[in-house]
Scaffold this active site. Sequence first.
Site, PDB file in Angstrom:
ATOM      1  N   GLN A 117      -0.978   2.429  -6.067  1.00 39.25           N
ATOM      2  CA  GLN A 117      -2.380   2.753  -5.820  1.00 39.25           C
ATOM      3  C   GLN A 117      -3.301   2.228  -6.916  1.00 39.25           C
ATOM      4  OE1 GLN A 117      -2.619   6.984  -5.175  1.00 39.25           O
ATOM      5  NE2 GLN A 117      -2.204   6.807  -2.988  1.00 39.25           N
ATOM      6  N   TYR A 156      -3.182   0.012   8.555  1.00 38.71           N
ATOM      7  CA  TYR A 156      -4.129  -0.717   9.373  1.00 38.71           C
ATOM      8  C   TYR A 156      -3.920  -0.389  10.848  1.00 38.71           C
ATOM      9  CZ  TYR A 156      -4.935  -3.649   5.269  1.00 38.71           C
ATOM     10  OH  TYR A 156      -5.239  -4.103   4.008  1.00 38.71           O
ATOM     11  N   SER A 187      -8.662  -1.630  -1.803  1.00 38.40           N
ATOM     12  CA  SER A 187      -9.328  -0.330  -1.704  1.00 38.40           C
ATOM     13  C   SER A 187     -10.475  -0.203  -2.694  1.00 38.40           C
ATOM     14  CB  SER A 187      -8.320   0.801  -1.927  1.00 38.40           C
ATOM     15  OG  SER A 187      -7.410   0.884  -0.839  1.00 38.40           O
ATOM     16  N   ASP A 193      -4.354  -1.334  -6.187  1.00 35.27           N
ATOM     17  CA  ASP A 193      -4.894  -1.597  -4.853  1.00 35.27           C
ATOM     18  C   ASP A 193      -6.336  -2.094  -4.937  1.00 35.27           C
ATOM     19  OD1 ASP A 193      -5.558  -1.695  -2.205  1.00 35.27           O
ATOM     20  OD2 ASP A 193      -5.005   0.376  -1.745  1.00 35.27           O
ATOM     21  N   ARG A 241       0.851  -1.188   0.000  1.00 37.99           N
ATOM     22  CA  ARG A 241       0.000   0.000   0.000  1.00 37.99           C
ATOM     23  C   ARG A 241       0.888   1.240   0.000  1.00 37.99           C
ATOM     24  NH1 ARG A 241      -5.494  -1.239   3.242  1.00 37.99           N
ATOM     25  NH2 ARG A 241      -6.377  -0.404   1.333  1.00 37.99           N
TER      26      ARG A 241
END
Length: 362
Positions: free
Chosen positions: A126, A225, A132, A129, A121
């Site tokens: 991105q 996280y 997400s 990902d 991440r």
Amino acid sequence: MTANTVVGVPRESAAGERRVALVPKVVERLRARGLDVVVEQGAGAAALIPDDAYVRAGATLGDPWAADVVVKVAPPTGEEVARLTAGAVLIGFLAPLTDPAGIEALAGAGITGFAMESVPRISRAQSMDALSSQANVAGYRAAMLAAERLTRFFPMLTTAAGTVPPAKVLVLGVGVAGLQALATARRLGAHTTGYDVRPEVAEQVRSVGGQWLDLGIEATGEGGYARALTDAERAEQQRQLAQAIGGFDAVITTALVPGRTAPTLVTAEAVKGMRPGSVVIDLAGEAGGNCELSEPGETVVVHDVTIAAPLNLPATMPEHASELYARNVQALLELLVDADGALAIDFGDEVVAGACVTRKGP
């Protein structure tokens, strides 16, 4: 002349899985990169994508399991692993933290596996990902489910018969799914509040129009996280949340710690204190649930409060979920091939190395 790299797209076999790993628009882009795409007949049917759309995009219909690269959504079954060609590449959600037997099976079959949930991440990754992209879908759906199941209006309504105040929605766990749930509930007219043990996300909650619930407990972990709370922190968190939850009409929970059982945020006592007709939407059902009374995959009513713990919400919106996921797969796949579309996997690349969970060869 070297044959083009072939990418295979099988039909998903997991119960309730309606997504497909590639959509026609992405097939066109891969074909432009020099890749051939083979799609199993009916692979996109559950996502309302007909075979003809793939053919028009340049794909052929056939056996995807013999391809150089096979792209999936859900982890493969043992039977599907056996259909893969030794030395092939597999891309998909492979559950490396929760299904070690599945990973061992891939390694034993000589498959180089790239897990979409293991993509680092970082900013450069991105576009890959998938956690997400699919969490956005889940957060949106969670807010819609809360509005559907609540016995009261979400927005404030002023009518000739009087004014109805807006519903109060609390989102516990403000990652991608939580922020999308907050934003969607806000757009539906609810009064929204967010809570997380990572205090740095407070500004993100405010940016989507929500208020911040501060319990004074912080637990920032790695990779965006939260870390697991200590026993003392957990007890204090549950005590304070139980007091706060009773003031909300709907509670949406999204808190997960990778590879661990989901933390209990909504106790049975907290549910008992909620107003009759209220709703809990628990997005952590696959990991045991954030609500003590959740039954994964089921909707139950306890103390006149509806508690829903849906599994795999992204699959309930297969069209857009598939489009987003396919773009994630495309971005990762393009990192694994050279300018001519030939496989050229660079394990020195941190994204490639991070996503790789099994490896064939040097």
